[in-house]
Design an enzyme around this catalytic site. Structure first.
Site, PDB file in Angstrom:
ATOM      1  N   ASP A  87      -1.583   4.375  -6.331  1.00  0.00           N
ATOM      2  CA  ASP A  87      -0.160   4.397  -6.022  1.00  0.00           C
ATOM      3  C   ASP A  87       0.556   5.604  -6.615  1.00  0.00           C
ATOM      4  OD1 ASP A  87       0.766   1.493  -4.833  1.00  0.00           O
ATOM      5  OD2 ASP A  87      -1.077   1.391  -6.002  1.00  0.00           O
ATOM      6  N   ASN A 103      -2.983   2.273 -10.287  1.00  0.00           N
ATOM      7  CA  ASN A 103      -3.423   1.504  -9.126  1.00  0.00           C
ATOM      8  C   ASN A 103      -3.303   0.026  -9.469  1.00  0.00           C
ATOM      9  OD1 ASN A 103      -4.488   1.401  -6.416  1.00  0.00           O
ATOM     10  ND2 ASN A 103      -6.418   0.707  -7.279  1.00  0.00           N
ATOM     11  N   LYS A 104      -3.630  -0.825  -8.519  1.00  0.00           N
ATOM     12  CA  LYS A 104      -3.494  -2.266  -8.680  1.00  0.00           C
ATOM     13  C   LYS A 104      -4.139  -2.747  -9.968  1.00  0.00           C
ATOM     14  CE  LYS A 104      -1.672  -4.361  -6.477  1.00  0.00           C
ATOM     15  NZ  LYS A 104      -0.238  -4.717  -6.655  1.00  0.00           N
ATOM     16  N   GLY A 123       0.850  -1.177   0.000  1.00  0.00           N
ATOM     17  CA  GLY A 123       0.000   0.000   0.000  1.00  0.00           C
ATOM     18  C   GLY A 123       0.886   1.228   0.000  1.00  0.00           C
ATOM     19  N   ALA A 124       0.641   2.147  -0.926  1.00  0.00           N
ATOM     20  CA  ALA A 124       1.560   3.265  -1.143  1.00  0.00           C
ATOM     21  C   ALA A 124       1.889   4.048   0.139  1.00  0.00           C
ATOM     22  CB  ALA A 124       1.002   4.200  -2.219  1.00  0.00           C
TER      23      ALA A 124
END
Length: 360
Positions: free
Chosen positions: A252, A262-263, A60-61
């Protein structure tokens, strides 16, 4: 929920913690073991922190940024007898090394650059490496504390989006496990729930590493929220049945024009939301905005190992030596994003103008 109506500290997991003993010690919650085991692991070196970030023990960023800041001071802890010039040189080296652990999330480089700038500007005042080390510990703790406040600010900004009885879909884990406390995407959910709103959360499982299944569904269920786990390819079905009124994801990195990394799988969710006229929001702290990156095309996408795709847990699920693509992230174009939920409020289009106005 506690007697005051707020989420209790015990119901929201801590991704990492710092203890001020023996010069300071960092403990991380090993997320690779969740949900089966809840195991904290002490970090004894910068190399161990690098491995913990790379192996997704901490992820997680925002949490990666905090871990990087603490990882720098852990790496410097044995070097406090060096003269100041060499101490600063070693700080640069350790920071560059830690920054190589995961390239996509901007919070890691942001936190490390902040720590280095603090070290340079305070070296003369400190006088010795030992004193400067203590000041750096304080700066890392400040980054950690600021993230807690930022998560709560994101929650306060986004809580208004959740209506009684609504359905909200999230992807991957942008929860307490990805930050210091309430999460980013989940912060509005936690605060709305603590204030008495009742709603449904649909959590994508998030292949190939199942952060939604292992982490998001675990932490939300643990906190008492109404959460339903779905496979990634069920999102369209759930939306088509009118069960989703809102999508909130974390991120992120956000480019200057609003394109967002993002993911992997987030882009698909955004496209589906657009098709079904469902608002799609990105929740993130100010440290995730990268104005040095013009558009999403300039964001480096981390490619991870084939084994993450060719197996499901300990079981191999693909032919031997099959070619594999395994990008860890994708980029959602800004035009698919309804708004950014931040600690300073919700930022809406025009993003190039409004993000600049809010955060520069």
């Amino acid at each position: 929920m506690n007697d005051s109506g707020s989420i209790s500290a015990s119901s929201v997991p801590r991704s990492l913690r710092w203890e001020d003993e023996e010069g300071g010690e960092l403990y991380i919650l090993d997320q690779t073991k969740l949900p089966g085991e809840v195991v904290e692991e002490r970090q004894d070196s910068a190399e161990q922190v690098w491995e913990s970030i790379r192996q997704l023990k901490v992820r997680g960023a925002p949490a990666i940024g905090i871990a990087g800041a603490y990882g720098l001071v852990i790496g410097l802890k044995p070097l406090v007898d060096l003269d100041l010039r060499e101490f600063l040189t070693q700080a640069e080296r350790i920071a560059a090394y830690l920054n190589s652990s995961r390239p996509t999330a901007v919070n890691l480089s942001w936190a490390l650059n902040r720590m280095l700038a603090f070290a340079r500007s305070n070296a003369e005042k400190a006088g010795t490496s030992a004193v400067l080390y203590k000041l750096l510990v304080g700066e890392a703790k400040l980054i950690h504390a600021e993230d807690r406040a930022i998560c709560r600010g994101i929650g306060e900004s986004g809580e208004v989006l959740l209506n009684e009885g609504c359905g909200v879909l999230t992807h991957c884990n942008a929860g307490a496990l990805a930050t210091s406390e309430l999460g980013t995407a989940t912060a509005p959910m936690y605060l709305a729930f603590s204030h008495g709103k009742r709603f449904r959360v649909y959590a994508d499982e998030t292949r190939p590493l199942l952060q939604g299944a292992r982490l998001t569904s675990w932490e939300l269920k643990r906190a008492g929220l109404d959460v339903t786990l779905i496979c990634d390819d069920m999102a369209a079905y759930v939306m088509s049945k009118g069960l989703v009124n809102l999508c909130i994801v974390g991120c992120d990195r956000v480019a200057a024009n609003g394109d967002t990394a993002n993911k992997i799988g987030t882009l698909g969710v955004a496209i589906l939301a657009k098709h079904f006229s469902i608002p799609f929001y990105v929740a993130c702290p100010s440290s995730t905005f990268d104005f040095a990156t013009a558009t999403g095309a300039d964001i480096h996408i981390e490619e991870r190992s084939a084994e993450e795709v060719t197996s499901f847990g300990a079981r191999e699920t693909a032919p031997k030596e099959i070619k594999v693509m395994n990008p860890a992230f994708d980029v959602t174009p800004h035009e698919l994003i309804s708004g950014f939920i931040t600690e300073k409020g919700i930022v809406r289009p025009d993003y190039r103008k409004n993000l600049e106005r809010a955060f520069r």
